[in-house]
Design a protein around this motif. Structure first.
Motif, PDB file in Angstrom:
ATOM      1  N   ILE A  53      -2.005   4.316  -9.584  1.00  0.00           N
ATOM      2  CA  ILE A  53      -1.373   3.645  -9.427  1.00  0.00           C
ATOM      3  C   ILE A  53      -0.646   4.863  -7.592  1.00  0.00           C
ATOM      4  CG2 ILE A  53       1.353   3.433  -9.422  1.00  0.00           C
ATOM      5  CD1 ILE A  53       1.202   2.626 -12.069  1.00  0.00           C
ATOM      6  N   GLU A  54      -0.714   5.661  -8.147  1.00  0.00           N
ATOM      7  CA  GLU A  54       0.026   7.152  -7.195  1.00  0.00           C
ATOM      8  C   GLU A  54      -0.507   6.961  -5.720  1.00  0.00           C
ATOM      9  OE1 GLU A  54       1.277  11.192  -8.390  1.00  0.00           O
ATOM     10  OE2 GLU A  54       2.937   9.737  -9.156  1.00  0.00           O
ATOM     11  N   ASN A  55      -2.351   6.896  -6.263  1.00  0.00           N
ATOM     12  CA  ASN A  55      -3.275   6.411  -6.102  1.00  0.00           C
ATOM     13  C   ASN A  55      -3.520   5.816  -4.655  1.00  0.00           C
ATOM     14  OD1 ASN A  55      -4.666   9.407  -4.770  1.00  0.00           O
ATOM     15  ND2 ASN A  55      -3.940   9.613  -7.368  1.00  0.00           N
ATOM     16  N   GLU A  56      -2.941   3.749  -5.130  1.00  0.00           N
ATOM     17  CA  GLU A  56      -3.074   3.366  -4.622  1.00  0.00           C
ATOM     18  C   GLU A  56      -4.041   2.177  -5.222  1.00  0.00           C
ATOM     19  OE1 GLU A  56      -0.775   2.042  -3.425  1.00  0.00           O
ATOM     20  OE2 GLU A  56       0.364   3.543  -2.500  1.00  0.00           O
ATOM     21  N   GLN A  57      -5.157   2.773  -6.487  1.00  0.00           N
ATOM     22  CA  GLN A  57      -6.364   2.824  -7.118  1.00  0.00           C
ATOM     23  C   GLN A  57      -5.712   1.183  -7.432  1.00  0.00           C
ATOM     24  OE1 GLN A  57      -7.906   5.559  -8.990  1.00  0.00           O
ATOM     25  NE2 GLN A  57      -8.468   6.938  -6.888  1.00  0.00           N
ATOM     26  N   SER A  67      -2.602  -1.851  -8.635  1.00  0.00           N
ATOM     27  CA  SER A  67      -1.444  -2.088  -8.441  1.00  0.00           C
ATOM     28  C   SER A  67      -0.654  -2.577 -10.030  1.00  0.00           C
ATOM     29  CB  SER A  67      -0.876  -3.447  -8.198  1.00  0.00           C
ATOM     30  OG  SER A  67       0.347  -3.932  -7.741  1.00  0.00           O
ATOM     31  N   LEU A  80       0.792  -1.107   0.427  1.00  0.00           N
ATOM     32  CA  LEU A  80       0.034  -0.335   0.048  1.00  0.00           C
ATOM     33  C   LEU A  80       1.440   1.508   0.042  1.00  0.00           C
ATOM     34  CD1 LEU A  80      -2.504  -0.298   2.475  1.00  0.00           C
ATOM     35  CD2 LEU A  80      -3.039  -1.250   0.256  1.00  0.00           C
ATOM     36  N   GLN A  81       2.144   1.216   0.137  1.00  0.00           N
ATOM     37  CA  GLN A  81       3.087   2.440   0.280  1.00  0.00           C
ATOM     38  C   GLN A  81       3.769   2.229  -1.018  1.00  0.00           C
ATOM     39  OE1 GLN A  81       5.614   2.577   3.706  1.00  0.00           O
ATOM     40  NE2 GLN A  81       4.436   1.476   5.174  1.00  0.00           N
ATOM     41  N   GLY A 128       2.450   3.328  -3.895  1.00  0.00           N
ATOM     42  CA  GLY A 128       1.867   4.595  -4.925  1.00  0.00           C
ATOM     43  C   GLY A 128       2.247   5.881  -3.949  1.00  0.00           C
ATOM     44  N   LYS A 129       2.668   5.886  -2.591  1.00  0.00           N
ATOM     45  CA  LYS A 129       3.349   7.286  -2.370  1.00  0.00           C
ATOM     46  C   LYS A 129       4.747   7.371  -2.704  1.00  0.00           C
ATOM     47  CE  LYS A 129       4.681   8.166   2.709  1.00  0.00           C
ATOM     48  NZ  LYS A 129       4.171   8.356   3.800  1.00  0.00           N
TER      49      LYS A 129
END
Length: 207
Positions: free
Chosen positions: A59-63, A65, A25-26, A28-29
């Motif tokens: 991808i950056e907003n974890e929507q 993978s 989950l990190q 995208g961050k």
């Protein structure tokens, strides 16, 4: 299944036993941190990587993978290695881990009528500074059609020989091997070799 398959999740490829790798989950961050560290907009990152702007945003907003193929495009376009996407940022100033080695004589040549430049670290894009070596061919201030001026500040170190540094607001100053100068590059400037052999200098210019 081959790791080259577009259906293979990048997490299956990059997973390590090392605790320094972050949880999914990190990702995208981490990607966003790398993009911002390189002062890139989503549109610019899209142009560099070949991934759609909407895909990068997801991808950056974890929507979503990214697949392994997508990560290959990200690493190639952003000039990083795959593990860098999975290393958590340390406390304090961020480091994106970029690196480029230029072997002696293997820089990118850029000759002019007065200088013969050798651009260093040319594989890294969007650098905050531009390093290059230069062989000074000019022997007189009259060899230049006009002052050299550009944005940023500049550091110059004499590697060999002797030079005269002409600047717009100061009298010329002579520098020998090991001498250096730092100056505002918007001020007109130019270098002339004074030694029998063409002098060589190292220049580092900020963007």
């Amino acid at each position: 299944m081959s790791v080259e398959s577009g259906d293979v999740s990048v997490l299956a490829v990059a997973r390590k036993d090392d605790d320094s790798f972050v949880e999914p989950l990190q990702l995208g961050k981490r990607l966003k941190e790398i993009r911002l560290a390189n002062s890139l907009t989503l549109e610019e990152a899209s142009n560099l990587t070949g991934l759609a702007r909407s895909t990068l945003s997801k991808i950056e907003n974890e929507q979503i993978s990214p697949t392994f193929q997508a990560v290959q495009k990200l690493t190639k376009g952003l000039g990083i290695d795959i593990p860098q996407l999975f290393v958590p940022p340390a406390d304090g100033p961020e480091a994106n881990g970029r690196r480029d080695v230029t072997r002696a004589g293997e820089g990118k040549a850029h000759p002019t009528s007065t200088y013969e430049h050798e651009l260093l670290a040319s594989d890294i894009r969007h650098k905050k500074m531009v390093p290059f070596k230069c062989t000074v061919r000019a022997r007189s201030f009259d060899d230049f059609e006009d002052w050299v001026r550009h944005e940023g500040e500049e550091f110059m170190l004499v590697l060999s020989g002797r030079v005269a540094v002409h600047t717009e607001f100061y009298e010329p100053v002579e520098l020998e091997e090991g001498d250096s100068m730092y100056y505002d590059a918007k001020m007109g400037h130019c270098l002339v070799s004074l030694s029998e052999e063409d002098a060589q200098v190292l220049w580092v210019t900020t963007r």
